[in-house]
Design a protein around this motif. Structure first.
Motif, PDB file in Angstrom:
ATOM      1  N   LEU A 160       0.836  -1.207   0.000  1.00  0.00           N
ATOM      2  CA  LEU A 160       0.000   0.000   0.000  1.00  0.00           C
ATOM      3  C   LEU A 160       0.868   1.253   0.000  1.00  0.00           C
ATOM      4  N   CYS A 161       1.851   1.301   0.894  1.00  0.00           N
ATOM      5  CA  CYS A 161       2.719   2.478   1.001  1.00  0.00           C
ATOM      6  C   CYS A 161       3.515   2.692  -0.289  1.00  0.00           C
ATOM      7  N   MET A 162       3.927   1.620  -0.924  1.00  0.00           N
ATOM      8  CA  MET A 162       4.706   1.734  -2.160  1.00  0.00           C
ATOM      9  C   MET A 162       3.832   2.195  -3.323  1.00  0.00           C
ATOM     10  N   ILE A 163       2.602   1.692  -3.390  1.00  0.00           N
ATOM     11  CA  ILE A 163       1.666   2.144  -4.423  1.00  0.00           C
ATOM     12  C   ILE A 163       1.370   3.627  -4.236  1.00  0.00           C
ATOM     13  N   ALA A 164       1.114   4.017  -2.987  1.00  0.00           N
ATOM     14  CA  ALA A 164       0.789   5.412  -2.692  1.00  0.00           C
ATOM     15  C   ALA A 164       1.969   6.343  -2.946  1.00  0.00           C
ATOM     16  N   SER A 165       3.185   5.786  -2.968  1.00  0.00           N
ATOM     17  CA  SER A 165       4.369   6.591  -3.267  1.00  0.00           C
ATOM     18  C   SER A 165       4.556   6.774  -4.770  1.00  0.00           C
ATOM     19  N   GLY A 166       3.655   6.166  -5.567  1.00  0.00           N
ATOM     20  CA  GLY A 166       3.707   6.341  -7.009  1.00  0.00           C
ATOM     21  C   GLY A 166       4.491   5.278  -7.753  1.00  0.00           C
ATOM     22  N   LYS A 167       4.846   4.197  -7.076  1.00  0.00           N
ATOM     23  CA  LYS A 167       5.640   3.159  -7.728  1.00  0.00           C
ATOM     24  C   LYS A 167       4.740   2.201  -8.513  1.00  0.00           C
ATOM     25  N   PRO A 168       5.078   1.913  -9.776  1.00  0.00           N
ATOM     26  CA  PRO A 168       4.307   0.946 -10.563  1.00  0.00           C
ATOM     27  C   PRO A 168       4.451  -0.460  -9.976  1.00  0.00           C
ATOM     28  N   VAL A 169       3.492  -1.317 -10.319  1.00  0.00           N
ATOM     29  CA  VAL A 169       3.499  -2.693  -9.822  1.00  0.00           C
ATOM     30  C   VAL A 169       4.800  -3.407 -10.190  1.00  0.00           C
ATOM     31  N   SER A 170       5.303  -3.163 -11.402  1.00  0.00           N
ATOM     32  CA  SER A 170       6.536  -3.836 -11.839  1.00  0.00           C
ATOM     33  C   SER A 170       7.737  -3.434 -10.989  1.00  0.00           C
ATOM     34  N   VAL A 171       7.802  -2.164 -10.611  1.00  0.00           N
ATOM     35  CA  VAL A 171       8.896  -1.678  -9.768  1.00  0.00           C
ATOM     36  C   VAL A 171       8.797  -2.262  -8.362  1.00  0.00           C
ATOM     37  N   ILE A 172       7.579  -2.290  -7.838  1.00  0.00           N
ATOM     38  CA  ILE A 172       7.363  -2.868  -6.507  1.00  0.00           C
ATOM     39  C   ILE A 172       7.780  -4.337  -6.501  1.00  0.00           C
ATOM     40  N   ALA A 173       7.398  -5.051  -7.544  1.00  0.00           N
ATOM     41  CA  ALA A 173       7.753  -6.465  -7.651  1.00  0.00           C
ATOM     42  C   ALA A 173       9.268  -6.653  -7.642  1.00  0.00           C
ATOM     43  N   GLY A 174       9.965  -5.801  -8.391  1.00  0.00           N
ATOM     44  CA  GLY A 174      11.420  -5.893  -8.442  1.00  0.00           C
ATOM     45  C   GLY A 174      12.065  -5.613  -7.106  1.00  0.00           C
ATOM     46  N   GLU A 175      11.593  -4.577  -6.401  1.00  0.00           N
ATOM     47  CA  GLU A 175      12.185  -4.196  -5.121  1.00  0.00           C
ATOM     48  C   GLU A 175      11.929  -5.241  -4.029  1.00  0.00           C
TER      49      GLU A 175
END
Length: 212
Positions: A160-175
């Motif tokens: 949730l926090c990562m999405i709200a920070s503007g990160k795309p799903v692909s970036v979140i998955a990578g991190e």
């Protein structure tokens, strides 16, 4: 003469680990004897060796620091853990304490607060910052103000926090070292639990609740 406390630092930024080692070497009776850059490495080292304290980051590649902390409690239940994170206290502190942390600090806090926390946690005591203590008292005085996000799992809250920070799903998955499909599934669960429809609503909600 007492021996210095042996400390394990777990953080994925080498420069930060080096700076923290210098602070510890010059301010407290402790010695950094080991380092880890991700959750799996932390768990391996804790299983293999004995430490007097662990300084743990929350945002590392792979498993989240909260998940790692929970597992450490089953491996070495008496190991004092101080969480040192870039995330504000209102985001993760209570989750960290529930998972077994002895203290929680943000990386941008005053040096003196870090030193105080190190001393207290090394003695096996809990360290709660004045800011968090005030928040806890406020919550006790307003028990009906239960935020919806508290029903999320630790991983859902992180996403949730990562999405709200503007990160795309692909970036979140990578991190997080997870698949895009897995992150999309977490997003679906989050939307359902918070009764929301899209990322814009999630972002607005996170901002209003000071989660980002």
């Amino acid at each position: 003469m007492t021996m210095p406390k042996n400390v394990l630092i777990a953080d994925d930024h080498a420069i930060f680990r080096e700076g923290l080692k210098q602070v510890i070497a010059t301010t407290v009776d402790m010695t950094v004897t080991d380092e880890a850059a991700n959750g799996q490495e932390v768990l391996s080292k804790v299983r293999e060796k004995e430490y007097d304290m662990l300084i743990l980051d929350i945002s590392m590649p792979g498993r989240s620091g909260i998940d790692v902390l929970t597992e450490i409690r089953s491996i070495k239940p008496k190991l004092p853990v101080l969480v040192l994170s870039m995330h504000p206290e209102e985001q993760y502190a209570l989750r960290a304490y529930k998972a077994g942390a002895c203290g929680y600090l943000t990386k941008g806090g005053p040096l003196q607060e870090l030193i105080e926390a190190l001393h207290k946690v090394a003695l096996g005591k809990k360290y709660v910052s004045p800011t968090l203590a005030e928040t806890l008292v406020s919550d006790l005085n307003n028990p009906s103000q239960e935020e919806l996000y508290k029903c999320l799992s630790n991983r859902e809250f992180q996403v949730l926090c990562m999405i709200a920070s503007g990160k795309p799903v692909s970036v979140i998955a990578g991190e997080l070292s997870l698949s895009v499909k897995t992150i999309s599934t977490y997003r679906t669960f989050i939307l359902r639990k918070l009764n929301m429809r899209n990322n814009a609503e999630l972002t607005r909600y996170a901002i209003e609740n000071k989660l980002v």
